[in-house]
Design a protein around this motif. Structure first.
Motif, short mmCIF file in Angstrom:
data_model
loop_
_atom_site.label_atom_id
_atom_site.label_comp_id
_atom_site.label_asym_id
_atom_site.label_seq_id
_atom_site.Cartn_x
_atom_site.Cartn_y
_atom_site.Cartn_z
N ARG A 259 0.84 -1.20 0.00
CA ARG A 259 0.00 0.00 0.00
C ARG A 259 0.87 1.25 0.00
NH1 ARG A 259 -2.37 0.88 4.45
NH2 ARG A 259 -1.83 -0.97 5.69
N GLU A 260 1.91 1.24 0.82
CA GLU A 260 2.83 2.37 0.85
C GLU A 260 3.50 2.58 -0.51
OE1 GLU A 260 6.88 3.86 3.21
OE2 GLU A 260 5.95 1.93 3.72
N HIS A 261 3.93 1.49 -1.11
CA HIS A 261 4.61 1.59 -2.40
C HIS A 261 3.65 2.08 -3.49
CE1 HIS A 261 7.76 0.70 -5.28
NE2 HIS A 261 6.83 0.15 -6.06
N ALA A 262 2.43 1.56 -3.50
CA ALA A 262 1.46 1.96 -4.53
C ALA A 262 1.17 3.45 -4.47
CB ALA A 262 0.18 1.16 -4.37
N ALA A 263 1.12 4.02 -3.25
CA ALA A 263 0.86 5.45 -3.12
C ALA A 263 1.97 6.27 -3.75
CB ALA A 263 0.70 5.82 -1.65
N VAL A 264 3.22 5.82 -3.59
CA VAL A 264 4.34 6.54 -4.18
C VAL A 264 4.31 6.41 -5.70
CG1 VAL A 264 6.85 6.68 -4.32
CG2 VAL A 264 5.74 6.26 -2.11
N VAL A 265 4.09 5.20 -6.21
CA VAL A 265 4.04 4.99 -7.66
C VAL A 265 2.93 5.81 -8.28
CG1 VAL A 265 3.58 3.28 -9.46
CG2 VAL A 265 5.12 2.72 -7.57
N ASP A 266 1.77 5.83 -7.66
CA ASP A 266 0.65 6.63 -8.19
C ASP A 266 1.02 8.10 -8.27
OD1 ASP A 266 -0.87 4.36 -8.42
OD2 ASP A 266 -2.08 4.72 -6.63
N ALA A 267 1.69 8.60 -7.24
CA ALA A 267 2.08 10.02 -7.23
C ALA A 267 3.08 10.31 -8.34
CB ALA A 267 2.67 10.39 -5.88
N VAL A 268 4.05 9.42 -8.56
CA VAL A 268 5.03 9.62 -9.61
C VAL A 268 4.36 9.59 -10.99
CG1 VAL A 268 7.04 8.58 -10.74
CG2 VAL A 268 6.97 8.76 -8.25
N VAL A 269 3.47 8.64 -11.19
CA VAL A 269 2.76 8.54 -12.47
C VAL A 269 1.94 9.79 -12.73
CG1 VAL A 269 0.93 7.30 -13.70
CG2 VAL A 269 2.74 6.01 -12.54
N GLN A 270 1.23 10.27 -11.72
CA GLN A 270 0.42 11.48 -11.90
C GLN A 270 1.29 12.69 -12.21
OE1 GLN A 270 -2.90 11.54 -12.20
NE2 GLN A 270 -2.68 9.31 -12.01
N ALA A 271 2.47 12.77 -11.60
CA ALA A 271 3.36 13.90 -11.87
C ALA A 271 3.97 13.83 -13.27
CB ALA A 271 4.46 13.95 -10.81
N LEU A 272 4.25 12.61 -13.75
CA LEU A 272 4.86 12.46 -15.07
C LEU A 272 3.87 12.52 -16.22
CD1 LEU A 272 7.50 9.61 -14.49
CD2 LEU A 272 7.94 12.07 -14.77
N ARG A 273 2.60 12.19 -15.94
CA ARG A 273 1.63 12.06 -17.02
C ARG A 273 1.51 13.32 -17.88
NH1 ARG A 273 -1.47 7.91 -17.57
NH2 ARG A 273 -1.49 7.34 -15.37
N PRO A 274 1.52 14.55 -17.31
CA PRO A 274 1.43 15.74 -18.18
C PRO A 274 2.61 15.90 -19.13
CG PRO A 274 0.90 16.30 -15.90
CD PRO A 274 1.48 14.92 -15.89
N PHE A 275 3.74 15.28 -18.78
CA PHE A 275 4.95 15.45 -19.59
C PHE A 275 5.21 14.29 -20.54
CE2 PHE A 275 5.71 17.57 -15.49
CZ PHE A 275 6.02 18.85 -15.92
N CYS A 276 4.67 13.12 -20.22
CA CYS A 276 5.07 11.90 -20.92
C CYS A 276 3.89 11.13 -21.50
CB CYS A 276 5.80 10.95 -19.96
SG CYS A 276 7.34 11.59 -19.33
N THR A 308 11.35 19.78 -22.59
CA THR A 308 11.23 19.57 -21.14
C THR A 308 12.55 19.01 -20.61
OG1 THR A 308 8.88 19.10 -21.37
CG2 THR A 308 9.94 18.43 -19.32
N SER A 309 13.14 19.69 -19.64
CA SER A 309 14.45 19.28 -19.12
C SER A 309 14.31 18.28 -17.98
CB SER A 309 15.23 20.50 -18.62
OG SER A 309 14.68 20.97 -17.39
N SER A 310 15.41 17.61 -17.68
CA SER A 310 15.42 16.67 -16.56
C SER A 310 15.14 17.39 -15.25
CB SER A 310 16.77 15.96 -16.49
OG SER A 310 17.82 16.88 -16.22
N LEU A 311 15.61 18.64 -15.11
CA LEU A 311 15.35 19.37 -13.86
C LEU A 311 13.89 19.76 -13.75
CD1 LEU A 311 16.42 20.55 -11.28
CD2 LEU A 311 17.09 22.62 -12.53
N GLU A 312 13.24 20.06 -14.87
CA GLU A 312 11.81 20.35 -14.82
C GLU A 312 11.03 19.12 -14.39
OE1 GLU A 312 8.31 22.29 -17.69
OE2 GLU A 312 10.36 22.05 -18.44
N LEU A 313 11.41 17.96 -14.88
CA LEU A 313 10.76 16.72 -14.45
C LEU A 313 11.01 16.45 -12.98
CD1 LEU A 313 11.78 14.49 -17.50
CD2 LEU A 313 9.47 15.36 -17.02
#
Length: 413
Positions: A259-276, A308-313
């Motif tokens: 559950r802890e891991h899924a919350a982190v993965v979901d947050a990363v996916v949501q942050a990357l989705r607008p860029f990727c 989009t730069s690596s620092l922006e991501l």
């Protein structure tokens, strides 16, 4: 300065190009970054990115403008290297080096882990172990009231040695102990100084070092290819092979940790989705470092906009719930209210970005902040409903061992 043809067979390694870069590192005038696929050594400082104590969302633009200006001075594809803090109390410290040398990844043969003579150290735990357990209990009560679902609570060890810390020796030991981790060493301004310069030209030598061996890739960008490897959910390693396998198996089936891991993965996916686009999100796997087992998921994607730069991501991702909590803003507030110290660059990010936008940033964990004869080590644990304060204390103690082992001080915690 150590030359690149220096042999270092005396510490039991193959003297390849990467090992020569490791031997050439000098605290105060170098940046070192070892990844599983390459090693980077940056030496000297041509200029420091100015005015980095700004709103976080402004930092990528400031760095992009800085790198563009550098090209006006005739530099071809200049890069910045350095560290970004966890919160807003400190500026990012990013510099353009005079020289950058790269090599293939460390190809080492270590008959036994390299060891330095353990220094005599005075050790202070902040907070004390008992206070840390009480803090975990208080946070669990707040979770029961519905304030938030996860908080990463950290603690610090403050060590004072009998003389200057052997930074190069610590870095060598960290890098050779686990070449698959991201080993880093960043020169920082002394405490109380901001270290910024607004012009190109000679820069002051810095005498404070932030170093560590992080297992966690925040984000990398190569052309349009993006990769992130979030980690959350862990178990300490055991010297007993049977018990070690049992702990890994336990982690692989733990509902709480998944559950802890899924919350982190979901947050990363949501942050990357607008860029990727074409995000690939496989099932998590159990990966090991010298001190810990972790749940990890390697997320890949392709940039929609090549500008989009690596620092922006990295800025969009930082901080992930793996080092902060959920919801992020409420977790930040609870951390500030609960932890009796400033995190500084701990749980921030360390890495590099070039003028083309390529780069790599790792989560600044398993780290030490070193100045003269003093060190501050940091370690945290993710607190969720069902957490046990004693277990979280033991997890933080296990995470301290990465840096402590590099000093020969395994038994401090």
């Amino acid at each position: 300065m150590t030359t690149f043809d220096t042999e270092i067979d005396s510490i039991g390694v193959v003297a390849d190009d990467a090992a020569r870069l490791l031997a050439a590192y000098e605290a105060g005038s170098s940046f070192f970054f070892s990844a599983p696929h390459s090693v980077l050594l940056a030496r000297g400082v041509a200029a420091t990115v100015p005015k980095t104590h700004c709103a976080r969302e402004e930092l990528p633009r400031r760095v992009s403008d800085f790198l563009y200006s550098a090209t006006e001075f005739g530099r071809r594809n200049p890069i910045v290297v350095g560290a970004v803090p966890f919160g807003g109390s400190l500026p990012a410290h990013l510099v353009m080096p005079e020289e950058v040398v790269r090599a293939a990844p460390l190809n080492v043969v270590v008959p036994q882990a390299p060891r330095s003579r353990a220094p005599d150290c005075a050790v202070r735990s902040v907070p004390t172990p008992a206070e840390y357990e009480r803090s975990v209990s208080r946070v669990l009560r707040r979770m029961a009231d519905g304030e938030l679902s996860k908080v990463v609570l950290a603690r610090s060890l403050e060590l004072t040695a009998g003389g200057p810390v052997d930074v190069r020796g610590m870095l060598r030991n960290l890098a050779l102990a686990d070449p698959a981790s991201y080993t880093f060493a960043v020169d920082l301004p002394r405490r109380g100084e901001d270290g910024t310069r607004d012009s190109f030209g000679p820069q002051p030598r810095l005498q404070r070092t932030f170093l560590g061996a992080s297992p966690e890739l925040l984000v990398s960008r190569r052309g349009t290819q993006v990769r992130s490897n979030p980690m959350a959910g862990s178990r300490p390693r055991s010297a007993d092979p049977v018990e070690d396998r049992r702990l890994a198996a336990e982690l692989s089936t733990s509902d709480k940790d998944h559950r802890e891991h899924a919350a982190v993965v979901d947050a990363v996916v949501q942050a990357l989705r607008p860029f990727c686009g074409n995000l690939g999100v496989p099932a998590p796997s159990v990966v090991g470092t010298g001190a810990m087992w972790h749940l990890a998921t390697e997320i890949t994607g392709e940039l929609r906009d090549p500008a989009t730069s690596s620092l922006e991501l990295a800025d969009a991702l930082h901080p992930t719930p793996a080092v902060c909590g959920t919801p992020v803003q409420r977790a930040r507030e609870v951390i500030a209210e609960t932890e009796p110290f400033e995190r500084g660059y701990y749980a921030g990010m360390v890495g590099w970005c070039d003028a083309a936008g390529d780069g790599e940033w790792v989560v600044a964990i398993r780290c030490a902040d070193i100045e003269a004869d003093s060190l501050r080590l940091f370690a945290g644990a993710g607190i969720l409903a069902g957490s046990d304060p004693a277990d979280e204390l033991a997890e933080s103690a296990a995470k301290f061992r990465t840096a402590l082992s590099a000093m020969g001080l395994d038994q401090v915690v």
